[in-house]
Design a protein around this motif. Structure first.
Motif, PDB file in Angstrom:
ATOM      1  N   ILE A  84      42.975  48.043  40.680  1.00  0.00           N
ATOM      2  CA  ILE A  84      41.671  48.323  41.295  1.00  0.00           C
ATOM      3  C   ILE A  84      40.729  48.895  40.234  1.00  0.00           C
ATOM      4  O   ILE A  84      39.566  48.480  40.136  1.00  0.00           O
ATOM      5  CB  ILE A  84      41.819  49.286  42.497  1.00  0.00           C
ATOM      6  CG1 ILE A  84      42.399  48.538  43.691  1.00  0.00           C
ATOM      7  CG2 ILE A  84      40.471  49.916  42.860  1.00  0.00           C
ATOM      8  CD1 ILE A  84      42.701  49.415  44.893  1.00  0.00           C
ATOM      9  N   ILE A  85      41.229  49.821  39.428  1.00  0.00           N
ATOM     10  CA  ILE A  85      40.406  50.403  38.361  1.00  0.00           C
ATOM     11  C   ILE A  85      40.007  49.330  37.344  1.00  0.00           C
ATOM     12  O   ILE A  85      38.842  49.243  36.954  1.00  0.00           O
ATOM     13  CB  ILE A  85      41.153  51.560  37.670  1.00  0.00           C
ATOM     14  CG1 ILE A  85      41.335  52.722  38.651  1.00  0.00           C
ATOM     15  CG2 ILE A  85      40.423  52.012  36.407  1.00  0.00           C
ATOM     16  CD1 ILE A  85      42.304  53.787  38.191  1.00  0.00           C
ATOM     17  N   ALA A  86      40.958  48.504  36.937  1.00  0.00           N
ATOM     18  CA  ALA A  86      40.659  47.442  35.964  1.00  0.00           C
ATOM     19  C   ALA A  86      39.611  46.473  36.506  1.00  0.00           C
ATOM     20  O   ALA A  86      38.708  46.062  35.774  1.00  0.00           O
ATOM     21  CB  ALA A  86      41.937  46.694  35.603  1.00  0.00           C
ATOM     22  N   ASN A  87      39.736  46.120  37.775  1.00  0.00           N
ATOM     23  CA  ASN A  87      38.764  45.190  38.354  1.00  0.00           C
ATOM     24  C   ASN A  87      37.407  45.853  38.564  1.00  0.00           C
ATOM     25  O   ASN A  87      36.382  45.192  38.481  1.00  0.00           O
ATOM     26  CB  ASN A  87      39.304  44.610  39.656  1.00  0.00           C
ATOM     27  CG  ASN A  87      40.303  43.519  39.389  1.00  0.00           C
ATOM     28  OD1 ASN A  87      39.946  42.444  38.931  1.00  0.00           O
ATOM     29  ND2 ASN A  87      41.572  43.800  39.625  1.00  0.00           N
ATOM     30  N   PHE A  88      37.395  47.151  38.816  1.00  0.00           N
ATOM     31  CA  PHE A  88      36.121  47.870  38.893  1.00  0.00           C
ATOM     32  C   PHE A  88      35.405  47.829  37.550  1.00  0.00           C
ATOM     33  O   PHE A  88      34.200  47.608  37.483  1.00  0.00           O
ATOM     34  CB  PHE A  88      36.345  49.319  39.347  1.00  0.00           C
ATOM     35  CG  PHE A  88      35.101  50.139  39.302  1.00  0.00           C
ATOM     36  CD1 PHE A  88      34.147  50.029  40.308  1.00  0.00           C
ATOM     37  CD2 PHE A  88      34.855  51.003  38.247  1.00  0.00           C
ATOM     38  CE1 PHE A  88      32.978  50.767  40.258  1.00  0.00           C
ATOM     39  CE2 PHE A  88      33.700  51.751  38.198  1.00  0.00           C
ATOM     40  CZ  PHE A  88      32.746  51.634  39.204  1.00  0.00           C
ATOM     41  N   VAL A 115      32.180  38.609  41.611  1.00  0.00           N
ATOM     42  CA  VAL A 115      32.757  38.129  42.872  1.00  0.00           C
ATOM     43  C   VAL A 115      34.272  38.266  42.856  1.00  0.00           C
ATOM     44  O   VAL A 115      34.873  38.813  43.790  1.00  0.00           O
ATOM     45  CB  VAL A 115      32.340  36.664  43.159  1.00  0.00           C
ATOM     46  CG1 VAL A 115      33.034  36.144  44.395  1.00  0.00           C
ATOM     47  CG2 VAL A 115      30.835  36.561  43.313  1.00  0.00           C
ATOM     48  N   TRP A 116      34.897  37.784  41.786  1.00  0.00           N
ATOM     49  CA  TRP A 116      36.353  37.891  41.721  1.00  0.00           C
ATOM     50  C   TRP A 116      36.797  39.351  41.702  1.00  0.00           C
ATOM     51  O   TRP A 116      37.790  39.716  42.316  1.00  0.00           O
ATOM     52  CB  TRP A 116      36.940  37.161  40.523  1.00  0.00           C
ATOM     53  CG  TRP A 116      38.389  37.521  40.391  1.00  0.00           C
ATOM     54  CD1 TRP A 116      38.981  38.197  39.387  1.00  0.00           C
ATOM     55  CD2 TRP A 116      39.404  37.290  41.364  1.00  0.00           C
ATOM     56  NE1 TRP A 116      40.308  38.398  39.659  1.00  0.00           N
ATOM     57  CE2 TRP A 116      40.590  37.853  40.883  1.00  0.00           C
ATOM     58  CE3 TRP A 116      39.430  36.673  42.610  1.00  0.00           C
ATOM     59  CZ2 TRP A 116      41.782  37.816  41.577  1.00  0.00           C
ATOM     60  CZ3 TRP A 116      40.620  36.633  43.305  1.00  0.00           C
ATOM     61  CH2 TRP A 116      41.776  37.188  42.788  1.00  0.00           C
ATOM     62  N   SER A 117      36.083  40.202  40.991  1.00  0.00           N
ATOM     63  CA  SER A 117      36.463  41.616  40.917  1.00  0.00           C
ATOM     64  C   SER A 117      36.440  42.265  42.296  1.00  0.00           C
ATOM     65  O   SER A 117      37.350  43.030  42.648  1.00  0.00           O
ATOM     66  CB  SER A 117      35.530  42.366  39.968  1.00  0.00           C
ATOM     67  OG  SER A 117      35.704  41.897  38.645  1.00  0.00           O
ATOM     68  N   ILE A 118      35.445  41.965  43.090  1.00  0.00           N
ATOM     69  CA  ILE A 118      35.359  42.526  44.450  1.00  0.00           C
ATOM     70  C   ILE A 118      36.489  41.995  45.323  1.00  0.00           C
ATOM     71  O   ILE A 118      37.129  42.742  46.066  1.00  0.00           O
ATOM     72  CB  ILE A 118      33.977  42.233  45.072  1.00  0.00           C
ATOM     73  CG1 ILE A 118      32.912  43.053  44.337  1.00  0.00           C
ATOM     74  CG2 ILE A 118      33.966  42.553  46.561  1.00  0.00           C
ATOM     75  CD1 ILE A 118      31.491  42.686  44.680  1.00  0.00           C
ATOM     76  N   VAL A 119      36.781  40.707  45.211  1.00  0.00           N
ATOM     77  CA  VAL A 119      37.883  40.117  45.983  1.00  0.00           C
ATOM     78  C   VAL A 119      39.211  40.749  45.561  1.00  0.00           C
ATOM     79  O   VAL A 119      40.029  41.118  46.408  1.00  0.00           O
ATOM     80  CB  VAL A 119      37.921  38.578  45.791  1.00  0.00           C
ATOM     81  CG1 VAL A 119      39.200  37.989  46.342  1.00  0.00           C
ATOM     82  CG2 VAL A 119      36.707  37.940  46.454  1.00  0.00           C
ATOM     83  N   ALA A 120      39.425  40.905  44.265  1.00  0.00           N
ATOM     84  CA  ALA A 120      40.671  41.493  43.771  1.00  0.00           C
ATOM     85  C   ALA A 120      40.802  42.948  44.211  1.00  0.00           C
ATOM     86  O   ALA A 120      41.893  43.391  44.599  1.00  0.00           O
ATOM     87  CB  ALA A 120      40.734  41.385  42.249  1.00  0.00           C
TER      88      ALA A 120
END
Length: 150
Positions: A100-104, A112-117
């Protein structure tokens, strides 16, 4: 009263089993997608957007290797979750939190992908933290150990 208790115990074990499978499948799918995302970044694919003046600026290749490794770990942990291993639950929550931190941090590069992940990993954490260890009912012939019903 005993029949009601057995029925409730069986229902609780069935729900626990379903939630664990749900979390394991989500972690497996998200791990595979992170591996693919890592491969795209290592290959310096044109899918990623270059965001100037971002506080957390990363080298795309390094970021790709990081996602590749963590995604592979997520796949391994999901296999442990299918076996209802306690170590997999603990590592699954920790790994999902890190992802979650990495995708943030990668939101500006691939929003878009970061929010989905982030949403997928939040559901994994929910699934792994919802089930209590005592929700798994002992089965005859296992020496009283708790087992996972699938």
């Amino acid at each position: 009263m005993s029949t009601t208790l057995q029925r409730d115990t069986h229902r609780s074990a069935a729900v626990a089993s379903g939630v664990m499978v749900f979390a394991a499948v989500l972690l497996l799918v998200a791990g595979i997608l992170d591996v693919l995302r890592g491969i795209m970044a290592v290959a310096e694919d044109e899918v990623f957007v270059n965001t100037p003046n971002y506080v957390f600026e990363f080298d795309l290749t390094t970021w790709g290797w990081l996602h590749l490794i963590i995604g592979a770990l997520a796949i391994i942990v999901s296999i442990g979750l299918f076996k209802a291993a306690v170590w997999a639950r603990v590592l699954g929550v920790a790994l999902a939190g890190l992802l979650i931190i990495a995708n943030f941090l990668s939101l500006p590069y691939y929003p878009v992908w970061s929010i989905v992940a982030i949403a997928l990993y939040a559901l994994v954490i929910w699934g792994l933290c919802t089930v209590r260890k005592d929700d798994f009912a002992p089965t005859e012939g296992t020496g009283g150990r708790s087992v996972h019903h699938m």
